[in-house]
Design an enzyme around this catalytic site. Structure first.
Site, PDB file in Angstrom:
ATOM      1  N   SER A 135       0.812  -1.222   0.000  1.00  0.00           N
ATOM      2  CA  SER A 135       0.000   0.000   0.000  1.00  0.00           C
ATOM      3  C   SER A 135       0.848   1.275   0.000  1.00  0.00           C
ATOM      4  O   SER A 135       0.481   2.278   0.599  1.00  0.00           O
ATOM      5  CB  SER A 135      -0.943  -0.002   1.202  1.00  0.00           C
ATOM      6  N   GLY A 136       2.014   1.238  -0.669  1.00  0.00           N
ATOM      7  CA  GLY A 136       2.805   2.454  -0.856  1.00  0.00           C
ATOM      8  C   GLY A 136       2.332   3.183  -2.102  1.00  0.00           C
ATOM      9  O   GLY A 136       1.250   2.905  -2.637  1.00  0.00           O
ATOM     10  N   ALA A 167       3.401   2.885  -5.107  1.00  0.00           N
ATOM     11  CA  ALA A 167       3.247   1.970  -6.245  1.00  0.00           C
ATOM     12  C   ALA A 167       1.899   1.246  -6.172  1.00  0.00           C
ATOM     13  O   ALA A 167       1.143   1.207  -7.152  1.00  0.00           O
ATOM     14  CB  ALA A 167       4.394   0.971  -6.264  1.00  0.00           C
ATOM     15  N   LYS A 187       0.778  -5.470   4.857  1.00  0.00           N
ATOM     16  CA  LYS A 187       1.096  -6.319   6.013  1.00  0.00           C
ATOM     17  C   LYS A 187       0.958  -5.644   7.366  1.00  0.00           C
ATOM     18  O   LYS A 187       0.896  -6.328   8.377  1.00  0.00           O
ATOM     19  CB  LYS A 187       2.452  -6.982   5.845  1.00  0.00           C
ATOM     20  N   ALA A 220       9.466   9.366   2.885  1.00  0.00           N
ATOM     21  CA  ALA A 220      10.264  10.150   1.926  1.00  0.00           C
ATOM     22  C   ALA A 220      10.256  11.619   2.317  1.00  0.00           C
ATOM     23  O   ALA A 220       9.201  12.196   2.547  1.00  0.00           O
ATOM     24  CB  ALA A 220       9.730   9.954   0.519  1.00  0.00           C
ATOM     25  N   GLY A 226      12.789  14.195   0.859  1.00  0.00           N
ATOM     26  CA  GLY A 226      13.271  15.127  -0.171  1.00  0.00           C
ATOM     27  C   GLY A 226      12.221  15.534  -1.168  1.00  0.00           C
ATOM     28  O   GLY A 226      11.844  16.706  -1.253  1.00  0.00           O
ATOM     29  N   ASP A 232      10.130  -8.678   0.948  1.00  0.00           N
ATOM     30  CA  ASP A 232       9.206  -9.804   0.729  1.00  0.00           C
ATOM     31  C   ASP A 232       8.925 -10.057  -0.755  1.00  0.00           C
ATOM     32  O   ASP A 232       8.897 -11.203  -1.202  1.00  0.00           O
ATOM     33  CB  ASP A 232       7.860  -9.551   1.432  1.00  0.00           C
ATOM     34  N   HIS A 277      22.820   5.449   2.920  1.00  0.00           N
ATOM     35  CA  HIS A 277      22.813   6.862   3.303  1.00  0.00           C
ATOM     36  C   HIS A 277      23.928   7.036   4.334  1.00  0.00           C
ATOM     37  O   HIS A 277      24.045   6.218   5.244  1.00  0.00           O
ATOM     38  CB  HIS A 277      21.453   7.228   3.899  1.00  0.00           C
ATOM     39  N   ARG A 334      21.161   4.971  -7.831  1.00  0.00           N
ATOM     40  CA  ARG A 334      19.924   5.737  -8.027  1.00  0.00           C
ATOM     41  C   ARG A 334      20.187   7.237  -7.919  1.00  0.00           C
ATOM     42  O   ARG A 334      20.833   7.700  -6.978  1.00  0.00           O
ATOM     43  CB  ARG A 334      18.915   5.334  -6.956  1.00  0.00           C
ATOM     44  N   SER A 343      13.129   7.661  -7.308  1.00  0.00           N
ATOM     45  CA  SER A 343      12.405   6.423  -6.978  1.00  0.00           C
ATOM     46  C   SER A 343      10.903   6.661  -6.860  1.00  0.00           C
ATOM     47  O   SER A 343      10.106   5.852  -7.342  1.00  0.00           O
ATOM     48  CB  SER A 343      12.950   5.789  -5.704  1.00  0.00           C
TER      49      SER A 343
END
Ligand SMILES: Cc1cc2nc3c(=O)[nH]c(=O)nc-3n(C[C@H](O)[C@H](O)[C@H](O)COP(=O)(O)OP(=O)(O)OC[C@H]3O[C@@H](n4cnc5c(N)ncnc54)[C@H](O)[C@@H]3O)c2cc1C
Length: 538
Positions: free
Chosen positions: A12-13, A15, A34, A45, A47, A223, A244, A386, A391
């Protein structure tokens, strides 16, 4: 329990929810996630999202910057597609209700900031909480949609594929591999439910929890990559883990980032004895690139055996520090660290996984009806490293492309019946009275991945990790089939699989490129390694 829908979305992000909203206009959608719906990397996030929106910017420039960061391994067609679709996808987010910071002089109305590796200002943001803004809007829109049902506290255990049915004797003929759903553990009841759908999207995010120190939230246990790999999907470039340089080191802090802007404003890295060390590693000292700083800190820690280094901004005035870094000041104070008068303990932390499940430009994997979008996927956009803020853009663009294709093909995919799919078979498994096996292996994997497969690698370190992961995988497999599964056990099995995949990819790549740095092959070797590291399940 058995659940059926036209689309099954796992995660459920940005994407998963971005995709769910688009396909919901064409069919029913089950979203399994989950933990709570908001518990995602997307929410963390800070930035922003990179997109060509400024008057001095161009698609060519953004593509060039992306390819440059990727160090030779980006797929040009993916970079072109993602960058060119960016502005349109951002406009969609705004039309859903997302608010980004505005400024009168940018030409588009957005306040565009600049980040490392970008040749101009192109990052839209909502203060320093862009992810929170994006996920809040998506969740609000999803919950309004009658066609979408969200199952919180449901963790996908394995995909249901044709191959699996053949093994269990449910089908016999030999046709192309396809996916028809997933077995999902309802963590409230402890039951494994069967979800089936003609189209399945994996949107499970990253794998930072494979490492001892990470900026990622607890859900990031890789996962999707593990599940897809077990189902026969091809995986690539798992050696490219972005670290990071400065995450707060405190037993209770878990995963709080100390922004690179602290070094930008004059923060100095010190060892435990208070000695600055960056001059030994780069002429730019503390302002060196992210990878250089992460590697320098790692070298210092390996040499000294210390747990952390320190980032000191206390030489700046108290007023300046409090005004410039209110969030960091407040958070550190909660842990008893006053950054205006004392240095901040920091360690580098696993931040982003550039590799994942290989997809094409429509988000399709090599298993029919199975798509992968977001950090779980390897689309070719990031290559060996990246570019900052690419992203969220990738998740945004690919959720659109995958949804567009899925609604097109949906009418041609036969609907399966539950009778075709055997229910989850616990095969006499019993409740475990030895949960210590799970915690022991969990800690061990994360520690040796940090020490042996971290920022600076060598064949010797990687082989040490190889031996350990082989043993642990064996132990987990024995344990897995004897005891009733729990979410901890599911996640342990997955971090072990992902650790294995990272080690395998890292051992294969006999050069240093992008985020993969090995003492044994410190140079880039274009003649032999200008290619993805691909692993296909046997
Ligand atoms: C601290 C931090 C700061 C960042 N800052 C930026 C930034 O400024 N710009 C940028 O572009 N990127 C940034 N990133 C990276 C970016 O946030 C992620 O790459 C992106 O949000 C991934 O989105 P996603 O939808 O793929 O995954 P996520 O947002 O992580 O969502 C994954 C979902 O899958 C669910 N899930 C996982 N496994 C299962 C399972 N087995 N069963 C069911 N559900 C499951 C999770 O619960 C979650 O709902 C940052 C990341 C972090 C951690």
């Amino acid at each position: 329990m058995e659940y059926q829908s036209d689309f099954l979305v796992i995660g459920s992000g940005l994407a998963g929810l971005g995709y769910a909203l688009k396909v919901a206009r064409h069919g029913s959608v089950n979203v399994v996630t989950k933990r709570s719906i908001m518990e995602t990397s997307t929410r963390q996030a800070q930035g922003g999202i990179a997109a060509v929106l400024g008057p001095d910017d161009s698609f060519d420039l953004h593509i060039k910057d992306t390819l440059m960061a990727g160090d030779g391994l980006c797929h040009q067609d993916t970079a072109e597609m993602v960058v060119r679709s960016g502005p349109e996808r951002i406009r969609e987010l705004v039309s859903l209700g997302a608010h980004f910071d505005l400024a009168g002089d940018s030409g588009t109305g957005f306040d565009l900031t600049r980040e490392g590796g970008h040749s101009c200002r192109r990052i839209i943001h909502a203060h320093d909480m862009t992810g929170q803004e994006v996920i809040s809007i998506l969740v609000a829109r999803v919950l309004e949609q009658p066609n979408i049902t969200v199952f919180e506290n449901h963790i996908a255990v394995d995909l249901i594929t044709r191959h699996k049915l053949v093994r269990r004797g449910a089908v016999t003929t030999n046709v192309e591999e396809y996916c028809l759903g997933a077995y999902v553990l309802d963590t409230a009841t402890g039951q494994v439910d069967t979800f089936i759908a003609p189209i399945i999207l994996l949107a499970t995010g990253g794998a930072g929890k494979v490492y001892l120190y990470t900026s990622n939230p607890d859900i990031a246990t890789g996962d999707g990559v593990a599940i897809a790999f077990r189902a026969g999907a091809s995986i690539a470039n798992m050696e490219f883990i972005q670290f990071h340089p400065t995450c707060l080191y405190h037993p209770l802090a878990k995963n709080f980032l100390i922004s690179e802007a602290v070094r930008g404003e004059g923060g100095i890295l010190l060892d435990k004895r208070g000695t600055p060390f960056m001059a030994k590693y780069h002429p730019l000292k503390d302002l060196a690139f992210r990878d250089v700083v992460a590697r320098a800190i790692d070298t210092e820690l390996k040499k000294s055996g210390d747990d952390c280094v320190f980032l000191d901004i206390s030489h700046k005035s108290k007023d300046f520090v409090q005004a410039r870094f209110p969030g960091i000041y407040q958070k550190c104070l909660e842990f008893g660290i006053d950054i205006t008068s004392q240095p901040i303990p920091v360690v580098p932390a696993a931040h982003y996984s550039c590799g994942g499940v290989i997809t094409d430009l429509l988000g399709r994997t090599n298993i029919k009806n199975l798509y992968a979008v977001g950090e779980v996927a390897m689309t070719g956009l990031h290559g060996a490293n990246r570019l900052a803020s690419n992203s969220l853009l990738e998740a945004l663009v690919f959720s659109h492309e995958a949804a567009r294709h899925a609604v097109e093909v949906l009418p041609q995919i036969p609907k399966r019946k539950f009778s075709e799919v055997p229910p989850w078979d616990p095969s006499g498994a019993v409740d475990s009275d030895e949960n210590v096996v799970v915690t022991q292996n969990w800690d061990e994997i994360r520690r040796f991945m940090w020490n042996y497969v971290g920022i600076v690698r060598s064949d010797k370190r990687l082989m040490r990790a190889r031996h350990r992961i082989d043993l642990i995988q064996q132990e987990i497999n024995d344990y897995y089939w004897n005891f009733l599964i729990t979410s901890d056990l599911v996640e342990l099995r997955n971090i072990a699989t992902v650790a294995d995949l990272i080690i395998t990819c890292a051992l294969q790549r006999k050069e240093s490129r992008g985020l993969h740095y090995t003492l044994d092959y410190p140079e880039k070797d274009d003649a032999n390694w200008l290619k993805d590291t691909v692993i296909t399940a046997s």
